[in-house]
Design a protein around this motif. Structure first.
Motif, PDB file in Angstrom:
ATOM      1  N   GLU A  86      16.138 121.093 117.039  1.00  0.00           N
ATOM      2  CA  GLU A  86      17.566 121.050 117.353  1.00  0.00           C
ATOM      3  C   GLU A  86      17.852 120.386 118.692  1.00  0.00           C
ATOM      4  O   GLU A  86      18.990 119.979 118.972  1.00  0.00           O
ATOM      5  CB  GLU A  86      18.158 122.452 117.338  1.00  0.00           C
ATOM      6  N   ALA A  87      16.818 120.248 119.551  1.00  0.00           N
ATOM      7  CA  ALA A  87      17.021 119.614 120.857  1.00  0.00           C
ATOM      8  C   ALA A  87      16.787 118.107 120.811  1.00  0.00           C
ATOM      9  O   ALA A  87      16.962 117.425 121.821  1.00  0.00           O
ATOM     10  CB  ALA A  87      16.078 120.244 121.881  1.00  0.00           C
ATOM     11  N   ARG A  88      16.412 117.582 119.654  1.00  0.00           N
ATOM     12  CA  ARG A  88      16.074 116.159 119.564  1.00  0.00           C
ATOM     13  C   ARG A  88      17.237 115.308 119.046  1.00  0.00           C
ATOM     14  O   ARG A  88      17.201 114.092 119.160  1.00  0.00           O
ATOM     15  CB  ARG A  88      14.836 115.968 118.683  1.00  0.00           C
ATOM     16  N   GLY A  89      18.217 115.939 118.433  1.00  0.00           N
ATOM     17  CA  GLY A  89      19.394 115.215 117.971  1.00  0.00           C
ATOM     18  C   GLY A  89      19.122 114.205 116.875  1.00  0.00           C
ATOM     19  O   GLY A  89      19.746 113.148 116.813  1.00  0.00           O
ATOM     20  N   LEU A  90      18.176 114.527 115.982  1.00  0.00           N
ATOM     21  CA  LEU A  90      17.778 113.593 114.936  1.00  0.00           C
ATOM     22  C   LEU A  90      18.484 113.897 113.624  1.00  0.00           C
ATOM     23  O   LEU A  90      18.907 115.021 113.366  1.00  0.00           O
ATOM     24  CB  LEU A  90      16.264 113.664 114.713  1.00  0.00           C
ATOM     25  N   GLY A  91      18.570 112.895 112.758  1.00  0.00           N
ATOM     26  CA  GLY A  91      18.999 113.100 111.384  1.00  0.00           C
ATOM     27  C   GLY A  91      17.777 113.146 110.484  1.00  0.00           C
ATOM     28  O   GLY A  91      16.790 112.451 110.750  1.00  0.00           O
ATOM     29  N   MET A  92      17.817 113.971 109.434  1.00  0.00           N
ATOM     30  CA  MET A  92      16.674 114.082 108.532  1.00  0.00           C
ATOM     31  C   MET A  92      17.143 114.083 107.086  1.00  0.00           C
ATOM     32  O   MET A  92      18.165 114.679 106.751  1.00  0.00           O
ATOM     33  CB  MET A  92      15.864 115.350 108.819  1.00  0.00           C
ATOM     34  N   VAL A  93      16.356 113.412 106.219  1.00  0.00           N
ATOM     35  CA  VAL A  93      16.620 113.389 104.777  1.00  0.00           C
ATOM     36  C   VAL A  93      15.320 113.758 104.072  1.00  0.00           C
ATOM     37  O   VAL A  93      14.292 113.109 104.282  1.00  0.00           O
ATOM     38  CB  VAL A  93      17.105 112.006 104.306  1.00  0.00           C
ATOM     39  N   PHE A  94      15.374 114.808 103.247  1.00  0.00           N
ATOM     40  CA  PHE A  94      14.192 115.319 102.561  1.00  0.00           C
ATOM     41  C   PHE A  94      14.232 114.954 101.080  1.00  0.00           C
ATOM     42  O   PHE A  94      15.292 114.621 100.534  1.00  0.00           O
ATOM     43  CB  PHE A  94      14.104 116.839 102.693  1.00  0.00           C
ATOM     44  N   GLN A  95      13.080 115.066 100.422  1.00  0.00           N
ATOM     45  CA  GLN A  95      13.035 114.742  99.002  1.00  0.00           C
ATOM     46  C   GLN A  95      13.732 115.791  98.146  1.00  0.00           C
ATOM     47  O   GLN A  95      14.168 115.500  97.035  1.00  0.00           O
ATOM     48  CB  GLN A  95      11.589 114.555  98.531  1.00  0.00           C
ATOM     49  N   ASP A 107      31.529 120.118 103.620  1.00  0.00           N
ATOM     50  CA  ASP A 107      31.046 121.049 104.640  1.00  0.00           C
ATOM     51  C   ASP A 107      29.543 120.896 104.867  1.00  0.00           C
ATOM     52  O   ASP A 107      29.055 121.117 105.978  1.00  0.00           O
ATOM     53  CB  ASP A 107      31.390 122.484 104.244  1.00  0.00           C
ATOM     54  N   ASN A 108      28.791 120.527 103.815  1.00  0.00           N
ATOM     55  CA  ASN A 108      27.380 120.212 104.008  1.00  0.00           C
ATOM     56  C   ASN A 108      27.215 119.034 104.961  1.00  0.00           C
ATOM     57  O   ASN A 108      26.398 119.075 105.885  1.00  0.00           O
ATOM     58  CB  ASN A 108      26.724 119.883 102.661  1.00  0.00           C
ATOM     59  N   VAL A 109      28.017 118.001 104.732  1.00  0.00           N
ATOM     60  CA  VAL A 109      27.915 116.803 105.556  1.00  0.00           C
ATOM     61  C   VAL A 109      28.354 117.091 106.995  1.00  0.00           C
ATOM     62  O   VAL A 109      27.774 116.585 107.954  1.00  0.00           O
ATOM     63  CB  VAL A 109      28.758 115.663 104.945  1.00  0.00           C
ATOM     64  N   ALA A 110      29.357 117.946 107.146  1.00  0.00           N
ATOM     65  CA  ALA A 110      29.909 118.241 108.476  1.00  0.00           C
ATOM     66  C   ALA A 110      29.062 119.222 109.272  1.00  0.00           C
ATOM     67  O   ALA A 110      29.320 119.427 110.470  1.00  0.00           O
ATOM     68  CB  ALA A 110      31.323 118.801 108.321  1.00  0.00           C
ATOM     69  N   PHE A 111      28.046 119.825 108.666  1.00  0.00           N
ATOM     70  CA  PHE A 111      27.297 120.889 109.325  1.00  0.00           C
ATOM     71  C   PHE A 111      26.703 120.463 110.675  1.00  0.00           C
ATOM     72  O   PHE A 111      26.795 121.223 111.647  1.00  0.00           O
ATOM     73  CB  PHE A 111      26.200 121.419 108.405  1.00  0.00           C
ATOM     74  N   PRO A 112      26.084 119.268 110.800  1.00  0.00           N
ATOM     75  CA  PRO A 112      25.553 118.890 112.120  1.00  0.00           C
ATOM     76  C   PRO A 112      26.643 118.822 113.193  1.00  0.00           C
ATOM     77  O   PRO A 112      26.385 119.126 114.362  1.00  0.00           O
ATOM     78  CB  PRO A 112      24.932 117.507 111.871  1.00  0.00           C
ATOM     79  N   LEU A 113      27.850 118.424 112.800  1.00  0.00           N
ATOM     80  CA  LEU A 113      28.955 118.347 113.761  1.00  0.00           C
ATOM     81  C   LEU A 113      29.428 119.747 114.144  1.00  0.00           C
ATOM     82  O   LEU A 113      29.825 119.987 115.291  1.00  0.00           O
ATOM     83  CB  LEU A 113      30.115 117.548 113.163  1.00  0.00           C
ATOM     84  N   ARG A 114      29.360 120.662 113.185  1.00  0.00           N
ATOM     85  CA  ARG A 114      29.705 122.060 113.469  1.00  0.00           C
ATOM     86  C   ARG A 114      28.757 122.644 114.493  1.00  0.00           C
ATOM     87  O   ARG A 114      29.169 123.388 115.405  1.00  0.00           O
ATOM     88  CB  ARG A 114      29.655 122.860 112.164  1.00  0.00           C
ATOM     89  N   MET A 115      27.469 122.320 114.379  1.00  0.00           N
ATOM     90  CA  MET A 115      26.478 122.814 115.333  1.00  0.00           C
ATOM     91  C   MET A 115      26.711 122.252 116.731  1.00  0.00           C
ATOM     92  O   MET A 115      26.285 122.842 117.717  1.00  0.00           O
ATOM     93  CB  MET A 115      25.060 122.462 114.849  1.00  0.00           C
ATOM     94  N   ARG A 116      27.380 121.116 116.802  1.00  0.00           N
ATOM     95  CA  ARG A 116      27.679 120.511 118.109  1.00  0.00           C
ATOM     96  C   ARG A 116      29.009 121.000 118.680  1.00  0.00           C
ATOM     97  O   ARG A 116      29.422 120.547 119.747  1.00  0.00           O
ATOM     98  CB  ARG A 116      27.708 118.990 117.969  1.00  0.00           C
ATOM     99  N   GLY A 117      29.687 121.884 117.948  1.00  0.00           N
ATOM    100  CA  GLY A 117      30.911 122.468 118.471  1.00  0.00           C
ATOM    101  C   GLY A 117      32.164 121.669 118.228  1.00  0.00           C
ATOM    102  O   GLY A 117      33.215 121.962 118.813  1.00  0.00           O
ATOM    103  N   MET A 118      32.107 120.661 117.343  1.00  0.00           N
ATOM    104  CA  MET A 118      33.295 119.863 117.050  1.00  0.00           C
ATOM    105  C   MET A 118      34.302 120.695 116.265  1.00  0.00           C
ATOM    106  O   MET A 118      33.925 121.506 115.409  1.00  0.00           O
ATOM    107  CB  MET A 118      32.900 118.610 116.254  1.00  0.00           C
ATOM    108  N   ASN A 119      35.579 120.509 116.515  1.00  0.00           N
ATOM    109  CA  ASN A 119      36.593 121.310 115.812  1.00  0.00           C
ATOM    110  C   ASN A 119      36.656 120.910 114.335  1.00  0.00           C
ATOM    111  O   ASN A 119      36.230 119.819 113.941  1.00  0.00           O
ATOM    112  CB  ASN A 119      37.966 121.174 116.479  1.00  0.00           C
ATOM    113  N   ARG A 120      37.201 121.813 113.536  1.00  0.00           N
ATOM    114  CA  ARG A 120      37.141 121.678 112.078  1.00  0.00           C
ATOM    115  C   ARG A 120      37.820 120.400 111.582  1.00  0.00           C
ATOM    116  O   ARG A 120      37.280 119.693 110.719  1.00  0.00           O
ATOM    117  CB  ARG A 120      37.773 122.900 111.407  1.00  0.00           C
TER     118      ARG A 120
END
Length: 357
Positions: A86-95, A107-120
Motif C-alpha cells: 500500500e506504500a508503493r502506489g502501484l496498480g495491479m491486475v491479476f489473472q 465502486d470496484n474501480v473507485a476503490f483505490p481512490l477511496r483508499m486515498r481519501g478522495m470524496n465520493r
C-alpha cells in the motif's frame, strides 16, 4: 555487490534481486531498469521466476538480497527494508480478476481512490472515466458477477489505471480467457498503457501476448534474465539456444563447425558459418529463412511431409535426407505430401550456437 544510484526518472530499478525457497535459488541476481512509459514483459515457462519477481516488485514478497527502487524511491533492500504494497502506489491486475462481489463495478474501480481519501463524487467521476476507456461505463452499476470473464478483466484493468500510478503490474491477466479474447484484450491493454503513458511489468508465458503488449521482453530461464530486447531483436537474434528453443522460431539441427562451415550430422546441410567456433554445434534455421523454390534451383532439397492450410498461407513440414529434425516454412500454394521441393536459404538469418550453449 556494487551498488549504484538509480536514475530518479526510472519507473523501477532492480539491482541483484535474489530469492531462495528451501535453499533453492528462484531468482538469481536479477537486474532490470524500466523507463517511464515503458512496458516490459517477463516471459518464460512455469517455474522460471517471473511471478516471484513481480511479487517482489509489488511488495508481496521480500527479496533475500538486492535492492529495488520504484520511481526513484528505495522500497526493498534485501530482507531488512521492505515497503508494504500500500506504500508503493502501484496498480495491479491479476489473472483471477480479484473483484469484490458485494461492490458495484464502479465502486470496484473507485476503490483505490477511496483508499486515498478522495470524496465520493470525485472518485465516481474518475472511475466512470476509467470505465469509459475500457468500454464499460454503461455497466457501471452492475454487479461484477453478472459480467463475462473478459468484461471482468476490463474492470480489473480500469481499477489498476484509475489513479494513473507510476507502475502497473500484470500477473498473467489473460490466461483464463480463450485465445481470440486474449488477442483482442492484449491489443487493448497495450493501447491503453501507451495512451496513458504508464509504465508496466507484464508477466506471461505466451510470447504472442508479450510481443503484442511490450516495448521490450525479458526472457527468463532458471531464475535469470537470459535476454532482454525488443520483440524483433529476440526473434531475429536469440542470444542463446535456450531462447531459440523457447521462442520456437524454427528448426534446430545438430552438427559440427569446421573450416568456417556448419555441416549437419547426417551431411544433408552444409552452410557457411564464418563467425562460429569450431566444434560440435547447433544450427537454428528460422521459418523466415526458408522459401519454396523449384527443386533444381533451391539451395536445399526437401520432402514435404505435411501441408496445413492456415487461412492466408500454407505451412509446410519438410524432411531433409537423414535428418531427424523437421524444417518448416510457409508457402503461398499447397504442396503434396511426398513431393520433392527446393528451398531458398537466407544465410543472414541462420544462427549457430555451440553445443554447450
Amino acid at each position: 555487490m556494487k551498488h549504484y544510484t538509480p536514475n530518479a526518472q526510472s519507473a523501477i530499478t532492480a539491482e541483484g534481486i535474489t530469492k531462495t525457497f528451501d535453499g533453492k535459488a528462484v531468482l538469481d541476481g536479477i537486474s532490470i531498469d524500466l523507463a517511464p512509459g515503458e512496458v516490459i514483459a517477463l516471459l518464460g515457462p512455469s517455474g522460471c521466476g517471473k511471478t516471484t519477481l513481480l511479487r517482489i516488485a509489488a511488495g508481496l514478497l521480500a527479496p533475500c538480497a538486492g535492492r529495488l527502487h520504484v520511481n526513484g524511491r528505495l522500497v526493498a533492500d534485501g530482507a531488512n527494508h521492505v515497503a508494504p504494497p500500500e506504500a508503493r502506489g502501484l496498480g495491479m491486475v491479476f489473472q483471477d480478476y480479484a473483484l469484490w462481489p458485494h461492490l458495484s463495478v464502479v465502486d470496484n474501480v473507485a476503490f483505490p481512490l477511496r483508499m486515498r481519501g478522495m470524496n465520493r463524487a470525485d472518485r465516481r467521476a474518475r472511475a466512470l472515466r476509467a470505465l469509459a476507456r475500457v468500454g464499460l461505463d454503461h455497466m457501471a452499476d452492475r454487479a461484477p458477477g453478472t459480467l463475462s470473464g473478459g468484461q471482468q478483466q476490463r474492470v480489473a484493468l480500469a481499477r489498476a489505471v484509475v489513479a494513473e500510478p507510476p507502475l502497473v503490474l500484470f500477473d498473467e491477466p489473460l490466461s483464463n480467457l480463450d485465445r481470440e479474447l486474449r488477442e483482442s484484450l492484449a491489443i487493448e491493454i497495450g493501447a491503453l498503457l501507451r495512451d496513458l503513458g504508464l509504465s508496466a511489468l507484464y508477466v506471461t508465458h505466451d510470447q504472442a501476448e508479450a510481443f503484442t503488449i511490450a516495448d521490450r521482453v525479458a526472457v527468463m530461464h532458471d531464475g535469470r534474465i537470459v535476454q532482454l530486447d525488443k520483440p524483433e531483436g529476440l526473434y531475429s537474434n536469440p542470444a542463446t539456444l535456450a531462447v531459440a528453443r523457447f521462442l520456437n522460431t524454427g528448426a534446430i539441427l545438430e552438427g559440427t563447425v569446421a573450416d568456417g562451415r556448419f555441416r549437419g550430422a547426417k551431411g544433408s546441410l552444409d552452410v557457411t558459418a564464418p563467425q562460429a567456433a569450431p566444434g560440435a554445434a547447433h544450427l537454428l534455421v528460422p521459418r523466415a529463412a526458408l522459401a519454396p523454390a523449384l527443386p533444381e534451383h533451391g539451395a536445399l532439397t526437401a520432402t514435404v511431409e505435411h501441408c496445413r492450410f492456415q487461412g492466408d498461407r500454407y505451412l509446410l513440414s519438410l524432411a531433409l535426407e537423414g535428418e531427424a529434425t523437421r524444417l518448416t516454412c510457409t508457402a503461398a500454394r499447397p504442396a503434396r505430401a511426398g513431393a520433392m521441393i527446393g528451398l531458398d536459404l537466407d544465410h543472414d538469418r541462420l544462427r549457430v550456437f555451440p553445443a554447450t550453449a
